[in-house]
Design an enzyme around this catalytic site. Structure first.
Site, PDB file in Angstrom:
ATOM      1  N   LYS A 188       0.369   4.920  -7.648  1.00  0.00           N
ATOM      2  CA  LYS A 188      -1.098   4.877  -7.633  1.00  0.00           C
ATOM      3  C   LYS A 188      -1.534   5.081  -6.179  1.00  0.00           C
ATOM      4  O   LYS A 188      -1.445   4.176  -5.357  1.00  0.00           O
ATOM      5  CB  LYS A 188      -1.538   3.526  -8.196  1.00  0.00           C
ATOM      6  N   GLY A 241      -1.137  -2.080   1.872  1.00  0.00           N
ATOM      7  CA  GLY A 241      -2.599  -2.113   1.874  1.00  0.00           C
ATOM      8  C   GLY A 241      -3.092  -3.427   2.441  1.00  0.00           C
ATOM      9  O   GLY A 241      -2.402  -4.079   3.239  1.00  0.00           O
ATOM     10  N   SER A 242      -4.262  -3.824   2.009  1.00  0.00           N
ATOM     11  CA  SER A 242      -4.905  -4.996   2.615  1.00  0.00           C
ATOM     12  C   SER A 242      -4.372  -6.303   2.026  1.00  0.00           C
ATOM     13  O   SER A 242      -3.838  -6.326   0.906  1.00  0.00           O
ATOM     14  CB  SER A 242      -6.410  -4.919   2.371  1.00  0.00           C
ATOM     15  N   THR A 245      -5.934  -7.285  -1.432  1.00  0.00           N
ATOM     16  CA  THR A 245      -5.323  -6.664  -2.609  1.00  0.00           C
ATOM     17  C   THR A 245      -3.918  -7.231  -2.836  1.00  0.00           C
ATOM     18  O   THR A 245      -3.518  -7.476  -3.980  1.00  0.00           O
ATOM     19  CB  THR A 245      -5.279  -5.129  -2.448  1.00  0.00           C
ATOM     20  N   GLU A 264       3.356  -4.875   2.012  1.00  0.00           N
ATOM     21  CA  GLU A 264       3.214  -4.469   3.424  1.00  0.00           C
ATOM     22  C   GLU A 264       1.729  -4.536   3.722  1.00  0.00           C
ATOM     23  O   GLU A 264       0.964  -3.716   3.206  1.00  0.00           O
ATOM     24  CB  GLU A 264       3.679  -3.025   3.621  1.00  0.00           C
ATOM     25  N   CYS A 299      -1.471   0.485  10.562  1.00  0.00           N
ATOM     26  CA  CYS A 299      -1.235  -0.948  10.336  1.00  0.00           C
ATOM     27  C   CYS A 299      -0.660  -1.611  11.574  1.00  0.00           C
ATOM     28  O   CYS A 299      -0.970  -2.755  11.863  1.00  0.00           O
ATOM     29  CB  CYS A 299      -0.327  -1.149   9.133  1.00  0.00           C
ATOM     30  N   GLU A 398      -8.267  -8.077  11.207  1.00  0.00           N
ATOM     31  CA  GLU A 398      -7.952  -6.661  11.360  1.00  0.00           C
ATOM     32  C   GLU A 398      -9.212  -5.823  11.173  1.00  0.00           C
ATOM     33  O   GLU A 398      -9.943  -6.004  10.204  1.00  0.00           O
ATOM     34  CB  GLU A 398      -6.920  -6.275  10.295  1.00  0.00           C
TER      35      GLU A 398
HETATM   36  P1  NAD Z   1      -6.602  -1.602   0.042  1.00  0.00           P
HETATM   37  O1  NAD Z   1      -5.850  -2.852  -0.213  1.00  0.00           O
HETATM   38  O2  NAD Z   1      -8.056  -1.615  -0.130  1.00  0.00           O
HETATM   39  O3  NAD Z   1      -6.058  -0.431  -0.873  1.00  0.00           O
HETATM   40  C1  NAD Z   1      -4.691  -0.116  -0.941  1.00  0.00           C
HETATM   41  C2  NAD Z   1      -4.374   0.383  -2.330  1.00  0.00           C
HETATM   42  O4  NAD Z   1      -4.588  -0.674  -3.249  1.00  0.00           O
HETATM   43  C3  NAD Z   1      -5.244   1.546  -2.786  1.00  0.00           C
HETATM   44  O5  NAD Z   1      -4.453   2.446  -3.512  1.00  0.00           O
HETATM   45  C4  NAD Z   1      -6.246   0.871  -3.687  1.00  0.00           C
HETATM   46  O6  NAD Z   1      -6.766   1.705  -4.683  1.00  0.00           O
HETATM   47  C5  NAD Z   1      -5.390  -0.211  -4.307  1.00  0.00           C
HETATM   48  N1  NAD Z   1      -6.174  -1.333  -4.843  1.00  0.00           N
HETATM   49  C6  NAD Z   1      -7.394  -1.760  -4.454  1.00  0.00           C
HETATM   50  N2  NAD Z   1      -7.792  -2.795  -5.223  1.00  0.00           N
HETATM   51  C7  NAD Z   1      -6.823  -3.025  -6.130  1.00  0.00           C
HETATM   52  C8  NAD Z   1      -6.638  -3.952  -7.182  1.00  0.00           C
HETATM   53  N3  NAD Z   1      -7.562  -4.857  -7.489  1.00  0.00           N
HETATM   54  N4  NAD Z   1      -5.491  -3.909  -7.891  1.00  0.00           N
HETATM   55  C9  NAD Z   1      -4.529  -3.011  -7.594  1.00  0.00           C
HETATM   56  N5  NAD Z   1      -4.644  -2.092  -6.613  1.00  0.00           N
HETATM   57  C10 NAD Z   1      -5.781  -2.090  -5.881  1.00  0.00           C
HETATM   58  O7  NAD Z   1      -6.188  -1.150   1.508  1.00  0.00           O
HETATM   59  P2  NAD Z   1      -6.642   0.179   2.275  1.00  0.00           P
HETATM   60  O8  NAD Z   1      -8.003  -0.076   2.791  1.00  0.00           O
HETATM   61  O9  NAD Z   1      -6.396   1.392   1.467  1.00  0.00           O
HETATM   62  O10 NAD Z   1      -5.572   0.231   3.434  1.00  0.00           O
HETATM   63  C11 NAD Z   1      -5.757  -0.427   4.622  1.00  0.00           C
HETATM   64  C12 NAD Z   1      -4.887  -1.637   4.716  1.00  0.00           C
HETATM   65  O11 NAD Z   1      -3.516  -1.280   4.561  1.00  0.00           O
HETATM   66  C13 NAD Z   1      -4.963  -2.292   6.058  1.00  0.00           C
HETATM   67  O12 NAD Z   1      -5.028  -3.683   5.914  1.00  0.00           O
HETATM   68  C14 NAD Z   1      -3.669  -1.880   6.731  1.00  0.00           C
HETATM   69  O13 NAD Z   1      -3.230  -2.710   7.755  1.00  0.00           O
HETATM   70  C15 NAD Z   1      -2.741  -1.866   5.591  1.00  0.00           C
HETATM   71  N6  NAD Z   1      -1.567  -1.056   5.904  1.00  0.00           N
HETATM   72  C16 NAD Z   1      -0.352  -1.693   6.079  1.00  0.00           C
HETATM   73  C17 NAD Z   1       0.780  -0.963   6.409  1.00  0.00           C
HETATM   74  C18 NAD Z   1       2.127  -1.637   6.586  1.00  0.00           C
HETATM   75  O14 NAD Z   1       3.138  -0.945   6.611  1.00  0.00           O
HETATM   76  N7  NAD Z   1       2.197  -2.948   6.701  1.00  0.00           N
HETATM   77  C19 NAD Z   1       0.684   0.414   6.541  1.00  0.00           C
HETATM   78  C20 NAD Z   1      -0.563   1.026   6.374  1.00  0.00           C
HETATM   79  C21 NAD Z   1      -1.675   0.272   6.037  1.00  0.00           C
END
Ligand code: NAD
Length: 494
Positions: A188, A241-242, A245, A264, A299, A398
């Protein structure tokens, strides 16, 4: 790379994409689509399917069937390796097309995208392809009358959810070890960065990956992501992601089949500069690039600059000079160093952080505003805020945008205390010529990766993963394979 080739691709119409399920392009069950806006000019680039929970269930059932009939898991590791190597070759052959498509979708500057997106994905896929026919099971040190064997079995169906900042790189970190281990996958992508992953998955089919083994479902996280998380038919969930989530995914797991969840998450990484750094000019340049590349949407971005008080003012002046010298703008130009912010919403969030930083007593010494508004794109000047206290919001939360907070320190102990004063623990750096201090900092600062006299660049041979609220379970390196296998014991009476 020459600019002409990039310019030839930049205006090319992009066909709408559907899901990829069972090797076929499949529209949403209710026909829904969503517009993909390019952050370069705010215009509609194309459409993707707005997936439904039914679409997700179909994809998961397809992946389950593909796993159970062993069309992929049953192939010898050397055969899986051959397919994955072919996949990497195809991505490499299409690297420029993929990189430009990705930049039009998510706004990363092309110089970085070429390296970090197809470039990194190719390297990662080759690494796990080459590894998988060299990973052995184990024989336990038992007594003579039994034989204890430890098999590594694929877990089954892997659900992978990835963000928008580096979709191909992060996608490959999940897909390559999952597929190499023999699993089926449902991926996804993020709403604002799905296109390159859909193309990559098509190329996997061309390389000989059997249909149904890798499925991609696009749409809203709260709909299709939730359906993936809550499925009773998914064995492992891997996510980047965040934190918000990530928390939800753990809940989904608890409310469904207790699938394993690997996260992550974000960071607030400290970049600690001591007065005895071997090259302060280099440290200042890297402090800027380590923060501002990809408009800070990294990140591991070095978002907290901790500077020894005795060099603070001169060092900050150098960082500001370096930041102001970075070219912000059209991410499809090779000489651009900072591309677009991914979306209008993210840009607003960045500006709000600047406002709060000022209210909390920080001084905005450069940047702090949206720029190039006439392009329609989402661009922000690299921003440096000094006088940030360790408790300030800018030091604790962040931003995921080009906003650097600077905090002075007086002693090594104080530097460590400030470095460790957030809930995060993803990355960090220390700049010092003192070998003992360098090693002490590696041990004392709680992060998944600690750089010494550099920032960024760890390759696929080493893990990336956080401690604390930066996550659990690392991507990259041979250790990542552990997430995608179950250990199975065979206990044999002799
Ligand atoms: P996000 O959590 O908003 O989204 C990430 C993914 O989760 C997207 O595909 C989104 O559609 C999905 N998602 C959103 N809500 C969901 C739900 N309720 N259920 C299941 N999936 C859902 O994050 P973002 O804004 O896309 O990315 C930024 C974040 O990612 C930042 O916090 C960043 O630090 C982190 N990040 C971490 C790393 C790492 O390796 N640690 C790398 C890159 C980004």
């Amino acid at each position: 790379m020459d600019q002409g080739k990039i310019d030839a691709l930049r205006g090319r119409p992009v066909n709408a994409f559907s899901h990829l399920i069972d090797g076929k392009s499949v529209p949403a069950s209710d026909g829904g689509t969503m517009d993909v806006l390019s952050p370069i000019d705010g215009q509609v680039l194309t459409q993707i399917a707005r997936g439904t929970a039914i679409d997700m269930e179909t994809a998961i059932a397809t992946a389950r069937t593909a796993f159970e009939d062993r069309r992929w898991a049953g192939q010898p590791p050397a055969a899986r390796k051959a397919v994955l190597l072919k996949w990497a070759d195809l991505i490499e052959a299409n690297a420029l097309e993929l990189a430009v498509l990705g930049v039009r979708d998510n706004g990363t500057e092309i110089g970085m995208a070429l390296k970090a997106e197809p470039g990194s994905a190719v390297g990662t896929i080759r690494f796990y392809a080459e590894a998988i026919d060299k990973v052995y099971g184990e024989i336990a040190p038992t007594s003579d009358d039994v034989l204890g064997l430890i098999h590594k079995e694929p877990v089954g169906v892997v659900g992978a959810i990835v963000p928008w900042n580096f979709p191909m790189m992060i996608g490959a970190w999940k897909l390559a070890p999952a597929l190499a281990s023999g699993n089926s996958v449902v991926l996804k992508p993020a709403e604002t960065a799905s296109l390159t992953l859909l193309r990559m998955a098509e190329l996997a089919l061309d390389a000989g990956l059997p249909p149904g083994v890798l499925n991609v479902v696009t749409g809203e996280g709260a709909v299709v992501g939730e359906a993936l998380g809550l499925s009773m038919n998914v064995d492992v969930l891997v996510f980047t992601g965040s934190g918000a989530t990530g928390r939800r995914l753990m809940e989904y797991s608890a409310r469904s089949n207790m699938k394993r969840v690997y996260l992550e998450l974000g960071g607030k990484s400290p970049n600690i500069v001591f007065a005895d750094a071997p090259d302060l000019a280099e440290a200042a340049k890297v402090a800027a690039s380590g923060m501002f590349r990809n408009a800070g949407q990294v990140c591991v971005a070095a978002s907290r600059l901790l500077v020894e008080a005795s060099i603070h003012d001169d060092f900050v002046a150098e960082v500001v000079k370096a930041a102001e010298a970075m070219r912000v703008g059209d991410p499809l130009r090779l000489d651009t160093q900072i591309g677009a912010v991914n979306s209008g919403a993210q840009l607003e969030q960045n500006l709000r952080f600047v406002e709060i930083a000022a209210q909390e007593g920080g001084q905005i010494v450069t940047g702090g505003a949206r720029i190039l508004q006439e392009t329609g794109g989402y661009f922000m000047a690299p921003t440096v805020v000094t006088g940030v206290t360790p408790e300030a919001k800018l030091a604790q939360q962040e931003v995921f945008g080009p906003v650097l907070g600077v905090t002075p320190f007086r002693t090594e102990d104080e530097a460590v205390r400030i470095a460790n004063s957030t809930a995060y623990g993803l990355a960090g750096a220390a700049w010092t010529a003192n070998l003992g201090r360098a090693h002490r900092m590696v041990r004392a600062v709680r992060t998944g990766v600690m750089h010494i006299n550099t920032y960024g660049g760890p390759d696929v041979t080493v893990p990336i993963g956080g401690v604390g609220q930066s996550g659990n379970g690392a991507d990259k390196s041979l250790h990542a394979l552990d997430k995608y296998v179950n250990l199975k014991t065979a206990w044999i009476k002799l």
